[in-house]
Design a protein around this motif. Structure first.
Motif, short mmCIF file in Angstrom:
data_model
loop_
_atom_site.label_atom_id
_atom_site.label_comp_id
_atom_site.label_asym_id
_atom_site.label_seq_id
_atom_site.Cartn_x
_atom_site.Cartn_y
_atom_site.Cartn_z
N ARG A 27 -19.41 10.70 -1.67
CA ARG A 27 -20.40 11.33 -2.56
C ARG A 27 -20.23 10.87 -4.00
O ARG A 27 -21.19 10.72 -4.73
CB ARG A 27 -20.31 12.86 -2.46
CG ARG A 27 -20.64 13.39 -1.06
CD ARG A 27 -20.53 14.88 -1.06
NE ARG A 27 -20.66 15.46 0.28
CZ ARG A 27 -19.64 15.71 1.09
NH1 ARG A 27 -18.40 15.41 0.73
NH2 ARG A 27 -19.85 16.25 2.28
N LYS A 28 -18.96 10.63 -4.39
CA LYS A 28 -18.76 10.24 -5.80
C LYS A 28 -19.33 8.85 -6.10
O LYS A 28 -19.55 8.52 -7.26
CB LYS A 28 -17.29 10.34 -6.21
CG LYS A 28 -16.35 9.42 -5.50
CD LYS A 28 -14.93 9.72 -5.93
CE LYS A 28 -13.96 9.03 -4.98
NZ LYS A 28 -12.65 9.61 -4.95
N ASP A 29 -19.59 8.03 -5.05
CA ASP A 29 -20.24 6.73 -5.27
C ASP A 29 -21.66 6.91 -5.82
O ASP A 29 -22.27 5.96 -6.30
CB ASP A 29 -20.32 5.91 -3.97
CG ASP A 29 -18.94 5.62 -3.39
OD1 ASP A 29 -17.97 5.58 -4.19
OD2 ASP A 29 -18.83 5.45 -2.16
N LEU A 30 -22.19 8.14 -5.70
CA LEU A 30 -23.56 8.41 -6.18
C LEU A 30 -23.59 8.73 -7.67
O LEU A 30 -24.67 8.80 -8.27
CB LEU A 30 -24.16 9.61 -5.43
CG LEU A 30 -24.40 9.44 -3.93
CD1 LEU A 30 -24.64 10.81 -3.29
CD2 LEU A 30 -25.60 8.53 -3.68
N LEU A 31 -22.41 8.93 -8.26
CA LEU A 31 -22.37 9.45 -9.63
C LEU A 31 -23.07 8.52 -10.63
O LEU A 31 -23.77 8.98 -11.54
CB LEU A 31 -20.90 9.68 -10.04
CG LEU A 31 -20.63 10.52 -11.27
CD1 LEU A 31 -21.40 11.83 -11.26
CD2 LEU A 31 -19.13 10.80 -11.39
N LYS A 32 -22.90 7.20 -10.42
CA LYS A 32 -23.48 6.25 -11.37
C LYS A 32 -25.01 6.42 -11.41
O LYS A 32 -25.60 6.47 -12.48
CB LYS A 32 -23.10 4.83 -10.92
CG LYS A 32 -23.36 3.79 -11.94
CD LYS A 32 -22.62 2.50 -11.57
CE LYS A 32 -23.01 1.37 -12.50
NZ LYS A 32 -24.42 0.98 -12.34
N ASP A 33 -25.64 6.52 -10.26
CA ASP A 33 -27.10 6.65 -10.21
C ASP A 33 -27.55 8.09 -10.49
O ASP A 33 -28.54 8.31 -11.19
CB ASP A 33 -27.63 6.28 -8.81
CG ASP A 33 -27.63 4.77 -8.62
OD1 ASP A 33 -27.63 4.05 -9.64
OD2 ASP A 33 -27.59 4.32 -7.45
N ASN A 34 -26.85 9.06 -9.90
CA ASN A 34 -27.34 10.43 -9.97
C ASN A 34 -26.93 11.17 -11.24
O ASN A 34 -27.66 12.04 -11.72
CB ASN A 34 -26.86 11.23 -8.75
CG ASN A 34 -27.62 10.86 -7.48
OD1 ASN A 34 -28.64 10.16 -7.55
ND2 ASN A 34 -27.14 11.31 -6.34
N GLY A 35 -25.76 10.82 -11.81
CA GLY A 35 -25.26 11.55 -12.99
C GLY A 35 -26.29 11.58 -14.10
O GLY A 35 -26.52 12.61 -14.74
N LYS A 36 -26.97 10.45 -14.28
CA LYS A 36 -27.89 10.38 -15.43
C LYS A 36 -29.16 11.22 -15.24
O LYS A 36 -29.87 11.48 -16.20
CB LYS A 36 -28.23 8.93 -15.78
CG LYS A 36 -28.78 8.10 -14.65
CD LYS A 36 -29.02 6.68 -15.18
CE LYS A 36 -29.68 5.80 -14.14
NZ LYS A 36 -28.72 5.00 -13.36
N ILE A 37 -29.41 11.69 -14.03
CA ILE A 37 -30.54 12.60 -13.80
C ILE A 37 -30.27 13.96 -14.46
O ILE A 37 -31.19 14.65 -14.92
CB ILE A 37 -30.74 12.80 -12.27
CG1 ILE A 37 -31.18 11.49 -11.61
CG2 ILE A 37 -31.71 13.93 -11.98
CD1 ILE A 37 -31.27 11.58 -10.08
N PHE A 38 -28.99 14.33 -14.53
CA PHE A 38 -28.67 15.71 -14.91
C PHE A 38 -28.53 15.91 -16.41
O PHE A 38 -28.52 17.05 -16.87
CB PHE A 38 -27.42 16.18 -14.12
CG PHE A 38 -27.77 16.31 -12.66
CD1 PHE A 38 -28.25 17.50 -12.17
CD2 PHE A 38 -27.72 15.20 -11.80
CE1 PHE A 38 -28.64 17.61 -10.84
CE2 PHE A 38 -28.11 15.30 -10.48
CZ PHE A 38 -28.58 16.51 -10.00
N GLN A 39 -28.48 14.80 -17.16
CA GLN A 39 -28.44 14.95 -18.63
C GLN A 39 -29.80 15.44 -19.15
O GLN A 39 -29.87 16.50 -19.80
CB GLN A 39 -28.03 13.63 -19.27
CG GLN A 39 -27.81 13.76 -20.76
CD GLN A 39 -27.32 12.46 -21.38
OE1 GLN A 39 -27.82 11.38 -21.06
NE2 GLN A 39 -26.33 12.56 -22.25
N PRO A 40 -30.92 14.75 -18.85
CA PRO A 40 -32.21 15.28 -19.32
C PRO A 40 -32.55 16.64 -18.70
O PRO A 40 -33.20 17.47 -19.35
CB PRO A 40 -33.23 14.21 -18.88
CG PRO A 40 -32.51 13.30 -17.94
CD PRO A 40 -31.05 13.43 -18.21
N GLN A 41 -32.11 16.87 -17.48
CA GLN A 41 -32.42 18.18 -16.87
C GLN A 41 -31.68 19.31 -17.59
O GLN A 41 -32.22 20.39 -17.80
CB GLN A 41 -32.11 18.16 -15.37
CG GLN A 41 -33.09 17.26 -14.64
CD GLN A 41 -32.98 17.32 -13.13
OE1 GLN A 41 -32.12 17.98 -12.59
NE2 GLN A 41 -33.86 16.60 -12.46
N GLY A 42 -30.41 19.05 -17.98
CA GLY A 42 -29.66 20.05 -18.75
C GLY A 42 -30.37 20.33 -20.07
O GLY A 42 -30.55 21.50 -20.46
#
Ligand code: NAD
Ligand code: LMR
Length: 325
Positions: free
Chosen positions: A98-113
């Motif tokens: 799951r942590k392999d997804l962090l590079k792509d998915n992490g940046k989704i959660f900055q604008p959402q926050g």
């Protein structure tokens, strides 16, 4: 009837959302006297598919469904939000962690926050489902400085319910006979499903911790259940994940007589876990708030397993420091 509340769901055109939305609209999350405004959020290319979901919702004629918004605009989607289910993110495929997804998915959660911070109610309850859920929740939380960090949670309920179900199968009892399951740490294969405080029909089963079943069957099964499902289905869990999301929010809003596993900010915990990671602790929930079950003693073996999952979360956090600003 209560006044309608606003429930925002990201990834609303995706698989988990498709299993969750209809249950939420039917009242299974917030109860039969709680009308809902549903705000369905996805990316722009998914708007057509999302319109189809809206049509189906209309066709259900749910009495509690007060309005449906379909949008790719985060400001609109999180406007006056009371409950946010952040599901939208890439799922992993075979062979990935799951942590392999962090590079792509992490940046989704900055604008959402940021969008939650600027548009949601300050009392909003946020559940992050998109993987890696704990660190994505940390990213969203850091980008929402006006919202209490305790209102951001990451989903460990699926691991918790998986554990409960396996114990019920092992002891040949009903699900409701199993209480006080704990899953510590990260929603990853380092998570620590702990039965040392679990009760079956009111009796502790801590002796099971030293058995071959616990060490070699139960623990690896729970830690790797997501991968087992991907192997079998060719797709990651969806209906069970949706069920866990609905149950997590339901119990957070309405309370629960049993312990829950909730990924939450680790600051000032009494177990010596480092601050500033989203860590799953055993929790009690009532009156719309949860608190850690603090008065627990840990065995040395559980403590050393917990160190591993803690250090994985520290590594994940340290790999996304630029998203925490
Ligand atoms: P999916 O691919 O079926 O759907 C994902 C949806 O998210 C798509 O509609 C996509 O367009 C949307 N999306 C992508 N980026 C977005 C953004 N920036 N804003 C809004 N929407 C966006 O995936 P799924 O099966 O629904 O899984 C979603 C996530 O949940 C995955 O990351 C998966 O690994 C995770 N998951 C977590 C748990 C858990 O226990 N925490 C359990 C199962 C799955
Ligand atoms: C799960 O636990 O089923 C989800 O996190 C999906 C996955 O990637 O394992």
């Amino acid at each position: 009837m209560n006044k309608p509340v606003n429930v925002s769901i990201t990834g609303a055109a995706g698989n988990i959302a498709y299993s969750a939305i209809f249950r939420i609209a039917s009242g299974q999350m917030l109860g039969n006297d709680q009308p809902i405004n549903l705000k369905l959020i996805d990316i722009e290319p998914a708007m057509n598919a999302l319109k189809g979901v809206k049509f189906e919702l209309e066709d259900c004629a749910f009495p509690l469904l007060n309005s449906i918004t379909v949008t790719h605009d985060l400001g609109e989607g999180f406007g006056d939000c009371d409950y946010a289910l952040l599901i939208g993110a890439k799922p992993r495929s075979k062979g990935m962690e799951r942590k392999d997804l962090l590079k792509d998915n992490g940046k989704i959660f900055q604008p959402q926050g940021k969008a939650l911070n600027n548009n949601a109610k300050s009392s909003v309850k946020v559940l992050v489902v998109g993987n890696p859920a704990n660190t994505n929740a940390l990213i969203a939380m850091h980008n929402a400085p006006n919202i209490d960090p305790h209102q951001f949670t990451s989903m460990m309920r699926l691991d918790h319910d998986r554990s409960k179900a396996q114990v019920a199968l092992k002891y040949k009892v009903q699900i409701n006979d199993v209480k006080k399951i704990i899953v510590w740490g990260n929603h990853s294969n380092t998570q620590v499903p702990d039965l040392s405080k679990t009760e079956v029909k009111g009796e502790e089963i801590k002796e099971v911790m030293n058995t071959d079943w616990y060490v070699n069957e139960f623990m690896p099964r729970i830690q790797k259940r997501g991968a087992e499902i991907i192997e079998a289905r060719g797709l990651s869990s969806a209906a069970s994940a949706a069920n866990a999301a609905v149950s997590h929010m339901r119990d957070w809003a309405a309370g629960s007589s049993d312990w829950l596993s909730i990924g939450q900010i680790s600051n000032n915990n009494t177990f010596g876990i480092t601050n500033n990671i989203m860590f799953s602790f055993p929790s009690r929930c009532s009156g719309g708030v949860f608190e850690i079950v603090n008065e627990l003693e840990m065995s040395d073996s559980i403590e050393s397993l917990i160190k591993k999952t803690e250090s994985e979360l520290v590594q994940e956090r340290d790999s996304v420091l630029e998203l925490l600003k």
